[in-house]
Scaffold this motif. Structure first.
Motif, PDB file in Angstrom:
ATOM      1  N   ARG A  42       0.801  -1.224   0.000  1.00  0.00           N
ATOM      2  CA  ARG A  42       0.000   0.000   0.000  1.00  0.00           C
ATOM      3  C   ARG A  42       0.833   1.273   0.000  1.00  0.00           C
ATOM      4  N   PHE A  43       1.948   1.257   0.717  1.00  0.00           N
ATOM      5  CA  PHE A  43       2.670   2.505   0.918  1.00  0.00           C
ATOM      6  C   PHE A  43       4.026   2.588   0.220  1.00  0.00           C
ATOM      7  N   SER A  44       4.591   1.453  -0.183  1.00  0.00           N
ATOM      8  CA  SER A  44       5.896   1.518  -0.832  1.00  0.00           C
ATOM      9  C   SER A  44       5.749   2.034  -2.260  1.00  0.00           C
ATOM     10  N   ARG A  45       6.588   2.977  -2.628  1.00  0.00           N
ATOM     11  CA  ARG A  45       6.532   3.550  -3.973  1.00  0.00           C
ATOM     12  C   ARG A  45       7.628   2.991  -4.878  1.00  0.00           C
ATOM     13  N   HIS A  46       8.447   2.099  -4.337  1.00  0.00           N
ATOM     14  CA  HIS A  46       9.581   1.588  -5.107  1.00  0.00           C
ATOM     15  C   HIS A  46       9.718   0.070  -4.956  1.00  0.00           C
ATOM     16  N   LYS A  47      10.461  -0.509  -5.870  1.00  0.00           N
ATOM     17  CA  LYS A  47      10.912  -1.887  -5.758  1.00  0.00           C
ATOM     18  C   LYS A  47      12.417  -1.921  -6.006  1.00  0.00           C
ATOM     19  N   ILE A  48      13.021  -3.056  -5.673  1.00  0.00           N
ATOM     20  CA  ILE A  48      14.467  -3.200  -5.829  1.00  0.00           C
ATOM     21  C   ILE A  48      14.756  -4.243  -6.899  1.00  0.00           C
ATOM     22  N   THR A 102      30.340  -3.463 -13.333  1.00  0.00           N
ATOM     23  CA  THR A 102      29.025  -2.893 -13.611  1.00  0.00           C
ATOM     24  C   THR A 102      29.204  -1.732 -14.580  1.00  0.00           C
ATOM     25  N   PRO A 103      28.423  -1.718 -15.647  1.00  0.00           N
ATOM     26  CA  PRO A 103      28.610  -0.686 -16.679  1.00  0.00           C
ATOM     27  C   PRO A 103      28.213   0.703 -16.209  1.00  0.00           C
ATOM     28  N   ASN A 104      28.783   1.693 -16.831  1.00  0.00           N
ATOM     29  CA  ASN A 104      28.440   3.078 -16.524  1.00  0.00           C
ATOM     30  C   ASN A 104      27.057   3.421 -17.071  1.00  0.00           C
ATOM     31  N   GLY A 105      26.427   4.397 -16.465  1.00  0.00           N
ATOM     32  CA  GLY A 105      25.155   4.903 -16.963  1.00  0.00           C
ATOM     33  C   GLY A 105      23.935   4.177 -16.451  1.00  0.00           C
ATOM     34  N   ILE A 106      24.124   3.129 -15.668  1.00  0.00           N
ATOM     35  CA  ILE A 106      22.975   2.374 -15.181  1.00  0.00           C
ATOM     36  C   ILE A 106      22.130   3.195 -14.206  1.00  0.00           C
ATOM     37  N   ASP A 107      22.741   4.220 -13.597  1.00  0.00           N
ATOM     38  CA  ASP A 107      22.012   5.024 -12.610  1.00  0.00           C
ATOM     39  C   ASP A 107      20.925   5.892 -13.233  1.00  0.00           C
ATOM     40  N   ARG A 108      20.881   5.957 -14.568  1.00  0.00           N
ATOM     41  CA  ARG A 108      19.814   6.724 -15.201  1.00  0.00           C
ATOM     42  C   ARG A 108      18.465   6.021 -15.094  1.00  0.00           C
ATOM     43  N   TYR A 109      18.501   4.741 -14.712  1.00  0.00           N
ATOM     44  CA  TYR A 109      17.276   3.975 -14.584  1.00  0.00           C
ATOM     45  C   TYR A 109      16.725   3.948 -13.154  1.00  0.00           C
ATOM     46  N   LEU A 161      19.354  -1.792  -7.698  1.00  0.00           N
ATOM     47  CA  LEU A 161      18.794  -0.555  -8.218  1.00  0.00           C
ATOM     48  C   LEU A 161      17.394  -0.355  -7.642  1.00  0.00           C
ATOM     49  N   GLN A 162      17.137   0.831  -7.083  1.00  0.00           N
ATOM     50  CA  GLN A 162      15.798   1.158  -6.594  1.00  0.00           C
ATOM     51  C   GLN A 162      15.033   1.882  -7.685  1.00  0.00           C
ATOM     52  N   VAL A 163      13.873   1.334  -8.029  1.00  0.00           N
ATOM     53  CA  VAL A 163      13.102   1.847  -9.160  1.00  0.00           C
ATOM     54  C   VAL A 163      11.665   2.073  -8.725  1.00  0.00           C
ATOM     55  N   GLU A 164      11.047   3.122  -9.251  1.00  0.00           N
ATOM     56  CA  GLU A 164       9.640   3.371  -8.947  1.00  0.00           C
ATOM     57  C   GLU A 164       8.790   2.206  -9.444  1.00  0.00           C
ATOM     58  N   LYS A 165       7.784   1.851  -8.644  1.00  0.00           N
ATOM     59  CA  LYS A 165       6.988   0.650  -8.933  1.00  0.00           C
ATOM     60  C   LYS A 165       6.436   0.625 -10.354  1.00  0.00           C
ATOM     61  N   HIS A 166       5.870   1.718 -10.783  1.00  0.00           N
ATOM     62  CA  HIS A 166       5.197   1.728 -12.077  1.00  0.00           C
ATOM     63  C   HIS A 166       6.171   1.707 -13.254  1.00  0.00           C
ATOM     64  N   LYS A 167       7.471   1.841 -12.957  1.00  0.00           N
ATOM     65  CA  LYS A 167       8.463   1.842 -14.023  1.00  0.00           C
ATOM     66  C   LYS A 167       9.249   0.534 -14.114  1.00  0.00           C
ATOM     67  N   VAL A 168       8.978  -0.415 -13.220  1.00  0.00           N
ATOM     68  CA  VAL A 168       9.802  -1.624 -13.139  1.00  0.00           C
ATOM     69  C   VAL A 168       9.818  -2.400 -14.461  1.00  0.00           C
ATOM     70  N   SER A 169       8.658  -2.637 -15.046  1.00  0.00           N
ATOM     71  CA  SER A 169       8.593  -3.418 -16.290  1.00  0.00           C
ATOM     72  C   SER A 169       9.363  -2.739 -17.413  1.00  0.00           C
ATOM     73  N   ASP A 170       9.173  -1.442 -17.553  1.00  0.00           N
ATOM     74  CA  ASP A 170       9.853  -0.700 -18.614  1.00  0.00           C
ATOM     75  C   ASP A 170      11.363  -0.678 -18.400  1.00  0.00           C
ATOM     76  N   SER A 222      16.590 -10.253 -10.422  1.00  0.00           N
ATOM     77  CA  SER A 222      15.483 -10.502  -9.500  1.00  0.00           C
ATOM     78  C   SER A 222      14.872  -9.177  -9.074  1.00  0.00           C
ATOM     79  N   VAL A 223      13.574  -9.223  -8.771  1.00  0.00           N
ATOM     80  CA  VAL A 223      12.851  -8.036  -8.316  1.00  0.00           C
ATOM     81  C   VAL A 223      12.263  -8.334  -6.953  1.00  0.00           C
ATOM     82  N   SER A 224      12.467  -7.448  -6.001  1.00  0.00           N
ATOM     83  CA  SER A 224      11.971  -7.669  -4.639  1.00  0.00           C
ATOM     84  C   SER A 224      11.383  -6.385  -4.070  1.00  0.00           C
ATOM     85  N   GLU A 225      10.600  -6.569  -3.002  1.00  0.00           N
ATOM     86  CA  GLU A 225      10.049  -5.416  -2.294  1.00  0.00           C
ATOM     87  C   GLU A 225      11.126  -4.787  -1.410  1.00  0.00           C
ATOM     88  N   ARG A 226      10.916  -3.546  -1.054  1.00  0.00           N
ATOM     89  CA  ARG A 226      11.826  -2.881  -0.133  1.00  0.00           C
ATOM     90  C   ARG A 226      11.608  -3.430   1.277  1.00  0.00           C
TER      91      ARG A 226
END
Length: 332
Positions: free
Chosen positions: A247-253, A263-270, A283-292, A307-311
């Motif tokens: 309900r409250f988490s806005r990100h996934k890992i 680890t390649p450069n530029g990955i932090d843009r995601y 990498l911490q990513v906003e939930k709605h952007k994980v698939s993209d 792998s994708v996990s919850e915070r």
């Protein structure tokens, strides 16, 4: 069957508003100004017999005030509550013998005497028979591993040892309801684990009802399946721990393992890089952007594993109560 019923419970304090300056201070003697502080506001919940429920919120949210109301230490401004069929603030002797309140910040043991002397006092206060007292004390001291410490003055015990003694004092009359307010505050990891293991075992064996407040999420995850969350004195969630994250988490890992030993450069843009130990990166990513984001990364880099996990719950709770998320929580 419900052990605790709370309906629209509220507690408001009048706080003196002191003005700065000599003239304002003199004026305050003649005409005092007050402001209202809503420590608890319109809180409702129900807890069944034998449940162990976490009661969460930031400092000043109203957790301790709620426990004081349910313990009968203070009287509400509005609403109602019953614990085991008793109205707490009526302070009936029959109710006092059926609950205990343990707080990590206040002690009920005599500082200069061995803990066993305080236990004997509790025996008399709660009218525990000699046979029951001995069997319960033996059981609790064995479970908490404090038998060799019974004759030591409380002031000579470590913080973790004192907390275990506090639990014995609270449970010697075998209450049906236990209120725990920050029971592991200030304890080291080993002491925290001992307290957790004891509470889990004791609650399961005795079937007592427990409300636990704690800022230490390891306590909550180890002991509770359900959590009631309040903020600014108002309930904002009542459900499972997993539901808090959903309900409250806005990100996934996203955890990535690259094919090359770097680890390649530029990955932090995601997203936000949480950990970078080549060839692994988190990498911490906003939930709605994980698939993209995953689609783009897999198309751009040579990935061996992903792998994708919850915070973690503690991160979600911290975010929930941070200043930039308070407004969002209040509208839920």
């Amino acid at each position: 069957m419900s052990a605790i019923e709370v309906q629209n419970l509220g507690r408001t304090y009048k706080v003196y508003r002191k003005r700065e300056g000599l003239f304002a201070s003199v004026r305050g003697l003649l005409h005092r100004e007050y402001r209202e502080v809503h420590a608890v506001q319109d809180v409702s919940f129900s807890i069944d017999e034998g449940e162990m429920v976490a009661f969460l919120g930031p400092n000043g949210a109203g957790k301790t005030t709620t426990l004081k109301l349910l313990s009968g230490l203070i009287v509400p401004t509005s609403g109602s509550a019953t614990v085991l069929g008793h109205v707490p603030w009526k302070r009936e002797d029959a109710y006092r013998r059926r609950f205990s309140l343990v707080t990590g910040q206040k002690e009920q043991l005599w500082w200069d005497l061995p803990a066993q002397e305080s236990f004997r006092l509790h025996k008399e206060i709660y009218r525990v028979s000699a046979a029951d007292y001995k069997s319960r004390l033996d059981e609790l001291t064995e479970l908490l591993e404090v038998g060799e410490l019974m004759s030591q003055p409380v002031r000579e015990l470590s913080l973790g040892e004192r907390m275990r003694m506090e639990l014995i004092a609270a449970l010697i009359h075998r209450p049906d309801v236990l209120f725990l307010d920050e029971p592991t505050i200030g304890l080291d990891v080993i002491s925290q684990r001992r307290v957790q293991q004891f509470l889990l075992k004791y609650q399961k064996e005795q079937g007592i009802t427990v409300i636990l407040t704690s800022h230490y999420m390891k306590d909550v995850e180890a002991l509770c399946d359900r959590a009631i969350v309040i903020n600014k004195g108002t309930k904002i969630h009542d459900g499972s721990l997993d539901e808090i994250i959903d309900r409250f988490s806005r990100h996934k890992i996203i955890e990535l393992h690259f094919a090359v030993n770097s680890t390649p450069n530029g990955i932090d843009r995601y997203g936000v890089v949480l950990e970078n130990r080549p060839p692994m990166l988190k990498l911490q990513v906003e939930k709605h952007k994980v698939s993209d984001v995953l689609s783009r990364i897999l198309g751009e880099y040579d990935i061996e594993d992903v792998s994708v996990s919850e915070r973690p719950l503690e991160d979600v709770i911290a975010e929930l109560f941070s200043s930039d998320s308070e407004s969002r929580a209040d509208t839920v």
